[in-house]
Scaffold this motif. Sequence first.
Motif, PDB file in Angstrom:
ATOM      1  N   UNK A  90      39.306  35.433  41.569  1.00  0.00           N
ATOM      2  CA  UNK A  90      39.921  34.929  42.799  1.00  0.00           C
ATOM      3  C   UNK A  90      40.379  36.086  43.680  1.00  0.00           C
ATOM      4  N   UNK A  91      40.970  37.105  43.077  1.00  0.00           N
ATOM      5  CA  UNK A  91      41.452  38.257  43.823  1.00  0.00           C
ATOM      6  C   UNK A  91      40.300  38.973  44.531  1.00  0.00           C
ATOM      7  N   UNK A  92      39.139  39.007  43.885  1.00  0.00           N
ATOM      8  CA  UNK A  92      37.997  39.742  44.424  1.00  0.00           C
ATOM      9  C   UNK A  92      37.114  38.923  45.366  1.00  0.00           C
ATOM     10  N   UNK A  93      37.190  37.602  45.309  1.00  0.00           N
ATOM     11  CA  UNK A  93      36.316  36.745  46.118  1.00  0.00           C
ATOM     12  C   UNK A  93      36.540  36.997  47.609  1.00  0.00           C
ATOM     13  N   UNK A  94      35.441  37.168  48.298  1.00  0.00           N
ATOM     14  CA  UNK A  94      35.511  37.307  49.745  1.00  0.00           C
ATOM     15  C   UNK A  94      36.034  38.646  50.232  1.00  0.00           C
ATOM     16  N   UNK A  95      36.315  39.552  49.305  1.00  0.00           N
ATOM     17  CA  UNK A  95      36.805  40.874  49.713  1.00  0.00           C
ATOM     18  C   UNK A  95      36.042  41.939  48.955  1.00  0.00           C
ATOM     19  N   UNK A  96      36.137  43.119  49.458  1.00  0.00           N
ATOM     20  CA  UNK A  96      35.583  44.267  48.757  1.00  0.00           C
ATOM     21  C   UNK A  96      36.740  45.226  48.519  1.00  0.00           C
ATOM     22  N   UNK A  97      37.799  44.691  47.933  1.00  0.00           N
ATOM     23  CA  UNK A  97      39.036  45.451  47.774  1.00  0.00           C
ATOM     24  C   UNK A  97      38.834  46.729  46.974  1.00  0.00           C
ATOM     25  N   UNK A  98      38.037  46.651  45.922  1.00  0.00           N
ATOM     26  CA  UNK A  98      37.859  47.834  45.083  1.00  0.00           C
ATOM     27  C   UNK A  98      37.148  48.945  45.848  1.00  0.00           C
ATOM     28  N   UNK A  99      36.186  48.586  46.664  1.00  0.00           N
ATOM     29  CA  UNK A  99      35.446  49.601  47.419  1.00  0.00           C
ATOM     30  C   UNK A  99      36.325  50.250  48.484  1.00  0.00           C
ATOM     31  N   UNK A 100      37.221  49.464  49.094  1.00  0.00           N
ATOM     32  CA  UNK A 100      38.055  50.017  50.150  1.00  0.00           C
ATOM     33  C   UNK A 100      39.307  50.687  49.621  1.00  0.00           C
ATOM     34  N   UNK A 101      39.830  50.206  48.506  1.00  0.00           N
ATOM     35  CA  UNK A 101      41.041  50.781  47.936  1.00  0.00           C
ATOM     36  C   UNK A 101      41.065  50.516  46.433  1.00  0.00           C
ATOM     37  N   UNK A 102      40.715  51.522  45.625  1.00  0.00           N
ATOM     38  CA  UNK A 102      40.667  51.299  44.177  1.00  0.00           C
ATOM     39  C   UNK A 102      42.018  50.913  43.588  1.00  0.00           C
ATOM     40  N   UNK A 103      43.113  51.209  44.268  1.00  0.00           N
ATOM     41  CA  UNK A 103      44.440  50.835  43.775  1.00  0.00           C
ATOM     42  C   UNK A 103      44.678  49.343  43.937  1.00  0.00           C
ATOM     43  N   UNK A 104      43.825  48.652  44.688  1.00  0.00           N
ATOM     44  CA  UNK A 104      43.962  47.216  44.885  1.00  0.00           C
ATOM     45  C   UNK A 104      43.063  46.429  43.936  1.00  0.00           C
ATOM     46  N   UNK A 105      42.501  47.081  42.942  1.00  0.00           N
ATOM     47  CA  UNK A 105      41.629  46.381  42.005  1.00  0.00           C
ATOM     48  C   UNK A 105      42.473  45.631  40.970  1.00  0.00           C
ATOM     49  N   UNK A 106      41.851  44.655  40.339  1.00  0.00           N
ATOM     50  CA  UNK A 106      42.510  43.865  39.314  1.00  0.00           C
ATOM     51  C   UNK A 106      41.812  44.137  37.987  1.00  0.00           C
ATOM     52  N   UNK A 125      28.675  40.890  29.961  1.00  0.00           N
ATOM     53  CA  UNK A 125      29.179  42.070  29.256  1.00  0.00           C
ATOM     54  C   UNK A 125      29.561  43.161  30.255  1.00  0.00           C
ATOM     55  N   UNK A 126      28.749  43.311  31.313  1.00  0.00           N
ATOM     56  CA  UNK A 126      29.028  44.315  32.340  1.00  0.00           C
ATOM     57  C   UNK A 126      30.333  44.003  33.070  1.00  0.00           C
ATOM     58  N   UNK A 127      30.575  42.721  33.358  1.00  0.00           N
ATOM     59  CA  UNK A 127      31.809  42.330  34.030  1.00  0.00           C
ATOM     60  C   UNK A 127      33.009  42.673  33.150  1.00  0.00           C
ATOM     61  N   UNK A 128      32.919  42.359  31.867  1.00  0.00           N
ATOM     62  CA  UNK A 128      34.014  42.650  30.937  1.00  0.00           C
ATOM     63  C   UNK A 128      34.283  44.150  30.900  1.00  0.00           C
ATOM     64  N   UNK A 129      33.230  44.946  30.789  1.00  0.00           N
ATOM     65  CA  UNK A 129      33.419  46.403  30.729  1.00  0.00           C
ATOM     66  C   UNK A 129      34.054  46.962  32.007  1.00  0.00           C
ATOM     67  N   UNK A 130      33.730  46.381  33.139  1.00  0.00           N
ATOM     68  CA  UNK A 130      34.268  46.909  34.397  1.00  0.00           C
ATOM     69  C   UNK A 130      35.638  46.337  34.756  1.00  0.00           C
ATOM     70  N   UNK A 131      36.062  45.272  34.082  1.00  0.00           N
ATOM     71  CA  UNK A 131      37.336  44.640  34.441  1.00  0.00           C
ATOM     72  C   UNK A 131      38.398  44.710  33.348  1.00  0.00           C
TER      73      UNK A 131
END
Length: 148
Positions: A90-106, A125-131
Amino acid sequence: LDGMNILRNRNFPSSEIEAMRLDWGQLEAACLFFQRQRLMFAVFLPPLRARAEQEEPEYARLRQRFGDVFVCCPGGKSSDDKFMINACKIFEVGTDREATNPWMSVRIVTNDCFRDWQRAGLVTEEWVESHCIRYAFCQLGFVPSELV
């Protein structure tokens, strides 16, 4: 934070009873780590902890110390997993928060690989590793696998 995963984490459980015991000090150490980093965090717990305030004085103490960061998830015993996963999505939907500000990632702080949710198609598996951020406890206390 995957509250139950942190509460039950043991490097070397001496017995099955020990493995089931909840270590509230570990959860406190993890919360303190993120609080000191001045990062926003939430502790997701399954429904069996929803009445824990009456049953566990430590739960009440941590709620008083850290405030309204505890999320008691309704549903079955692993429902907290699904809520944590969906919170990230939900936090990531519709935004590219991680690309614009890595401190805003979840991220989910857990040692769970969510294999059951991978089989169900909720995550890859890739999603789990990255999140997911893995962690350990040692003489230093709570140690995450990566710093956010």
